[in-house]
Write an enzyme that holds these catalytic residues in place. Sequence first.
Site, PDB file in Angstrom:
ATOM      1  N   HIS A  66       0.832  -1.218   0.000  1.00 62.56           N
ATOM      2  CA  HIS A  66       0.000   0.000   0.000  1.00 62.56           C
ATOM      3  C   HIS A  66       0.864   1.265   0.000  1.00 62.56           C
ATOM      4  O   HIS A  66       0.518   2.266   0.613  1.00 62.56           O
ATOM      5  CB  HIS A  66      -0.957   0.008   1.196  1.00 62.56           C
ATOM      6  CG  HIS A  66      -1.940  -1.110   1.193  1.00 62.56           C
ATOM      7  ND1 HIS A  66      -3.128  -1.063   0.504  1.00 62.56           N
ATOM      8  CD2 HIS A  66      -1.896  -2.329   1.788  1.00 62.56           C
ATOM      9  CE1 HIS A  66      -3.778  -2.199   0.671  1.00 62.56           C
ATOM     10  NE2 HIS A  66      -3.045  -2.996   1.448  1.00 62.56           N
ATOM     11  N   ASN A 100     -10.312  -3.302   1.904  1.00 57.99           N
ATOM     12  CA  ASN A 100      -9.969  -3.217   0.489  1.00 57.99           C
ATOM     13  C   ASN A 100     -11.219  -2.925  -0.324  1.00 57.99           C
ATOM     14  O   ASN A 100     -12.321  -2.823   0.214  1.00 57.99           O
ATOM     15  CB  ASN A 100      -9.333  -4.523   0.003  1.00 57.99           C
ATOM     16  CG  ASN A 100      -7.899  -4.697   0.459  1.00 57.99           C
ATOM     17  OD1 ASN A 100      -7.155  -3.730   0.598  1.00 57.99           O
ATOM     18  ND2 ASN A 100      -7.512  -5.938   0.698  1.00 57.99           N
TER      19      ASN A 100
END
Length: 485
Positions: free
Chosen positions: A54, A127
């Site tokens: 990320h 997510n």
Amino acid sequence: MTQRVLTTESGAPVADNQNSATAGVGGPILLQDQHLLEKLARFNRERIPERVVHARGSGAYGYFEVTDDVTAFTRADFLSAVGKRTETFIRFSTVADSLGGADAVRDPRGFALKFYTDEGNYDLVGNNTPVFFIKDPIKFPDFIHSQKRDPFTGRQEPDNVWDFWAHAPEATHQVTWLMGDRGIPASYRHMNGYGSHTYQWTNAEGEAFFVKYHFKTNQGVRSLSSEQAAELAGRDGNSHQTDLLQAIERGVNPSWTLHVQVMPAAEAADYRFNPFDLTKVWPHSDYPLQRVGRLVLDRNPDNVFAEVEQAAFSPNNFVPGIGPSPDKMLQGRLFAYADAHRYRLGVNHTRLPVNAPRTAVVDNYGRDGLHATRNGARHDKNYEPNSYAGPAQTGAALSAPLAIHGWTGTHEAPAHTKDDDFFQAGELYRLMSEDEKGRLAANIAGGLSQVTRDDVIEKNLAHFHAADADYGKRVEEAVRALRED
């Protein structure tokens, strides 16, 4: 060829590298699992200074407003009354690429949300997909290594990507999501967000429920084809960042409607799927969506580094009325996320403005460390209990206790009646139109056909055949056609 023995950093042989040690079958993970903690702690320290995963992200401030009464399920104060608003900060991100990667790529998107509640910060880390590739955190470092740049070639290698998936049949469901039409969102505004994990809610009477979070975009879901994404990434690597920034600047504030699925805790043991398996969903026919409120983004950060890159989200930041479940991936992340931030940003990262509570008062015995800014007055003590009116425990648990039973040790996840690695992937495939099925097969074949080992290709094809005969046939034919060219 003699099989090499996998060892810990100290050289001890590893008995089980597939399952974390738990308190009984299906129980919470044990702190004594040295191999798990060592893997996660080492993994968190592999890169400096950007995030290991990320790394590339965008963020915005906003608010969450309760629209429906959910007090029957949770005593969380920020959800206690219709109309109540709580300030939020969100960070969207890609997963696999580095900070300099492009936005328009086929990759899951992080959907990390911080609620600045009156009872402390609540972090929800999810997510844009409701499932994930693996179900046990002990496999997470290996999974990410297979998806990131190869240590020798310095690039992402199809051999590594698909070899791991060949040995992880539980990934078939998420691979079907990722390679399908929603695998490349058109923007961060045009995708859904999911808590993905199973969490526990506890009401004022102490009743426990397990929940899953669904943030449905009010802009509508829009995605890019592989061809559209390649063109956009080449033209503007910052496409999603630019879209989010400009939309908010011109007053087009994106929003999502939060729904939850609610399962009474007593129903979990006999549910047809393991409700704590991150590779599975709860069908809406079993547990319908219940509306909770809406998330609105209305302010851009003033400084991307200070507020987006230094933002730290930890799923162990709970508030009264919300807690963990026996979800093994969640259990691993309760340790790993906070540990990653302590390494990357320092032990005092929670005092950075973007991470500090807005209204709740922080009062504890934490002292010193890198970037210490709040060490107390000269007469404040740094131990507890004490006789100097220092802060003391409440004695009130944030959430209901989890029942455990059985022997300690490494256990495979408990099997429920409909548990297998392929059923839900097949169900997802059968929901698709003919055109969607064709694009899915083409997307999978584009990567799988580049794998150099026939046995790895065959193992992956077997997963798609197991999910659905037509699914497997389409992918197999598409792979064959590309390899014959």
